[in-house]
Design a protein around this motif. Structure first.
Motif, PDB file in Angstrom:
ATOM      1  N   VAL A  57       0.830  -1.206   0.000  1.00  0.00           N
ATOM      2  CA  VAL A  57       0.000   0.000   0.000  1.00  0.00           C
ATOM      3  C   VAL A  57       0.863   1.253   0.000  1.00  0.00           C
ATOM      4  N   ALA A  58       0.422   2.259  -0.758  1.00  0.00           N
ATOM      5  CA  ALA A  58       0.989   3.603  -0.678  1.00  0.00           C
ATOM      6  C   ALA A  58      -0.137   4.575  -0.370  1.00  0.00           C
ATOM      7  N   LEU A  59       0.089   5.458   0.601  1.00  0.00           N
ATOM      8  CA  LEU A  59      -0.861   6.507   0.953  1.00  0.00           C
ATOM      9  C   LEU A  59      -0.216   7.856   0.641  1.00  0.00           C
ATOM     10  N   ILE A  60      -0.881   8.650  -0.198  1.00  0.00           N
ATOM     11  CA  ILE A  60      -0.323   9.911  -0.697  1.00  0.00           C
ATOM     12  C   ILE A  60      -1.239  11.061  -0.298  1.00  0.00           C
ATOM     13  N   GLU A  61      -0.644  12.097   0.284  1.00  0.00           N
ATOM     14  CA  GLU A  61      -1.401  13.272   0.723  1.00  0.00           C
ATOM     15  C   GLU A  61      -0.692  14.537   0.260  1.00  0.00           C
ATOM     16  N   ALA A  62      -1.437  15.449  -0.371  1.00  0.00           N
ATOM     17  CA  ALA A  62      -0.830  16.655  -0.946  1.00  0.00           C
ATOM     18  C   ALA A  62      -0.320  17.621   0.113  1.00  0.00           C
ATOM     19  N   ARG A  63      -1.019  17.699   1.238  1.00  0.00           N
ATOM     20  CA  ARG A  63      -0.598  18.600   2.302  1.00  0.00           C
ATOM     21  C   ARG A  63      -0.183  17.774   3.526  1.00  0.00           C
TER      22      ARG A  63
END
Length: 584
Positions: A57-63
């Motif tokens: 799993v990869a979790l990506i958040e812009a801020r």
């Protein structure tokens, strides 16, 4: 599939600078089963659900983690009493079961019980009507560990809540619900996902989708700090971006199955001594309900919320003078000593992601969630409420499973405590011993246990050989200096705003909104984050500009003028890109 070569990298759950650098390398190198966009409670919950099923799993958040809706709620982890009147029994029952699970086993250090008073104002019919609703609320979730309703005369209710005007009620009923520090809960979810192997990276913005024929095979991402780009590939991408759902959907150039509408909710924070009470309060208003909630060990009251349509800046919703006046007017109807603008220490505005098309009134839009497979390799989820994040997460992964080649195990998150939960109750009983061991007051230990749980020792151990870190932050004495350091070293905080607004609540708990301690905190975390004097100065100036913009926006009469002031403040993340607005 490329997997991490060092299984020990999966064990700590720390989100510090070293883990951030390693996460960038893995995003560009590994092939994931699931790529999750959005670091709010639903995205973090999806990452944990998928990781504990054995998926990559990869979790990506812009801020920042919880930088949107998931740090700006009413801080209630509840079943939603008002949804009973809307006949949404399934939603309430589901939420009550989740409330019990988090309160007793998943996150007892973060989800706490709280008693509320419901004032009765009508004779004859209201007491039996409300009692019937509270009976349902007490029983329909199954097993519960909080007391049931208790009926009071007017005198009994006033003894419990002496700050109420005598003519504001004819009697009362108390019941129990639960509250949560939403930002810390979401961050802990993400750390728990990292503990079980998920790659978690904030300040990482999705700027495009990767396609092979009709299939989505990943995303193109951009570092919001330095502008670098890479590609993260996976069998399936899940869009869990809340109020940004339509913007991300438009970026994919694929037709969505539903739309999301943003509803603004504003809260104010006042000091504890402004209202005399031993309990929280729930009030009916003309359009919804108003909560008056004891916040952070009863040092403050949190009062909210509003419920109005919002079509402006999604990242920085602005509270107006009209919003604040509305809250003051509503609560002052029942208080012996009215609150004024001078009593307010903090204000925050958040956006609820509501599924559009149910009604023209945002307060009546459904809080049910929806999951859709938009195309092969792309799933979207939206709607719902904070309390049911875990249900939303496993629904999303169940739908995503059809794009994952190997067999996907069932969800097990109902059996997976969040980091800090194991050992929490035992450590509570050891508070005096811990206080003596670390040389801090027992009330400090209790405060830390209700923020970090059994990870308390990890926090305090950072102060080994540095006794000054066990002193309070000078202008925010509710917090120890070591907590700021830990936020940068292990909790993924990259900017002052992350620390003062989400890892702590200094930005709403002190009348200076964090300005008076910004430089002290910046110098505490500078060695961890590698800041030189120039970076320290920029961080302090950027944070102070944000606070100034918020305060000025809160004097404006309408959303448009408030938004113009708030949106003009500089972004702490220098390379963040604003998404292209979508017609709704």
């Amino acid at each position: 599939m490329t997997k991490t070569s060092d299984p020990r990298a999966r064990s700590s759950g720390d989100l510090g600078p070293e883990q951030r650098a390693a996460a960038w390398e893995r995003l560009g190198k590994d092939h994931f089963d699931v790529v999750v966009i959005g670091g709010g409670v639903v995205g973090a919950g999806i990452a944990l659900d998928a990781a504990t099923r054995g998926l990559e799993v990869a979790l990506i958040e812009a801020r920042d983690l919880a930088s949107g809706t998931s740090s700006r709620s009413s801080k209630m982890f509840h079943g939603g009493l008002r949804y009973l009147e809307q006949l949404e029994f399934g939603l309430v029952q589901e939420a009550l079961r989740e409330r019990e699970l988090s309160l007793t086993s998943l996150a007892p250090h973060l989800v706490q019980p709280l008693r509320f008073l419901y004032p009765l104002t009508h004779r004859a019919w209201e007491r039996p009507y409300t009692a019937a609703g509270l009976f349902l609320y007490d029983t329909m979730g199954g097993k519960k560990s909080v007391p049931g309703q208790h009926h009071l005369t007017r005198s009994g209710a006033l003894r419990l809540f002496p700050g109420l005007r005598r003519d504001a009620l004819i009697g009362g009923i108390t019941y129990y619900d639960t509250v949560v520090d939403d930002a810390r809960h979401t961050m802990t979810l993400a750390r728990t996902a990292a503990h079980y192997g998920a790659v978690v990276r904030t300040s990482t913005q999705v700027v495009g989708f990767l396609r092979e024929a009709d299939r989505v095979v990943g995303v193109k991402v951009r570092d919001s700090e330095d502008g670098r780009t890479t590609e993260a590939r996976g069998h399936v991408v899940i869009n869990a971006t809340g109020v940004w759902t339509d913007e991300i959907q438009a970026l994919s150039q694929l037709r969505g199955r539903f739309h999301v509408r943003a509803s603004k909710g504003v809260h104010i924070v006042v000091p504890r001594d402004r209202i005399a009470s031993d309990t929280g309060l729930i009030l009916r208003t003309a359009t919804s309900v108003l909560f008056v909630i004891p916040w952070k060990s009863n040092n403050h009251w949190l009062i909210g919320t509003t419920d109005t349509d919002w079509n402006l800046d999604l990242a920085h919703p602005a509270a107006t003078k009209a919003d604040i006046d509305y809250l003051l007017d509503q609560v002052n109807r029942v208080l012996v000593t009215p609150l004024t603008h001078d009593d307010i220490q903090g204000v925050y505005a958040g956006l609820r992601p509501l599924l559009a098309g149910e009604s023209d009134e945002t307060s009546k839009l459904s809080r049910e969630h929806a999951v859709a497979r938009i195309a092969p390799g792309l799933v979207a989820i939206a709607g719902g409420k904070y309390t049911t994040y875990r249900v939303m997460a496993y629904d999303a992964v169940d739908v995503a499973a059809q794009d994952i080649p190997q067999r996907v195990s069932p969800s097990i998150t109902e059996k997976v405590p969040l980091l800090g939960a194991d050992g929490y109750f035992a450590l509570l009983n050891q508070t005096p011993h811990l206080a003596e061991t670390y040389g801090v007051h027992p009330y400090r230990i209790e405060h830390l246990l209700n923020r970090y749980g059994s990870m308390l020792t990890d926090v305090l151990d950072l102060a080994a050989g540095k006794p000054d870190l066990l002193q309070p932050i000078t202008e925010a004495p509710s917090y120890l200096k070591v907590e700021a350091v830990y936020a940068a070293a292990a909790e993924g905080a990259l900017h002052l705003d992350d620390i003062l607004a989400r890892r702590t609540r200094i930005s709403i708990e002190y009348s200076h909104r964090g300005v008076d301690c910004a430089e002290e905190v910046a110098r505490l975390v500078a060695p961890v984050l590698g800041w030189e004097d120039a970076e320290i100065k920029r961080e302090v100036q950027t944070y102070n500009a944000r606070v100034d913009a918020e305060i000025r926006s809160q004097t404006q009469p309408d959303d448009i003028s408030a938004d113009a002031l708030r949106a003009a403040a500089p972004e702490p993340r220098p390379e963040i890109l604003e998404p292209v607005p979508v017609e709704k």
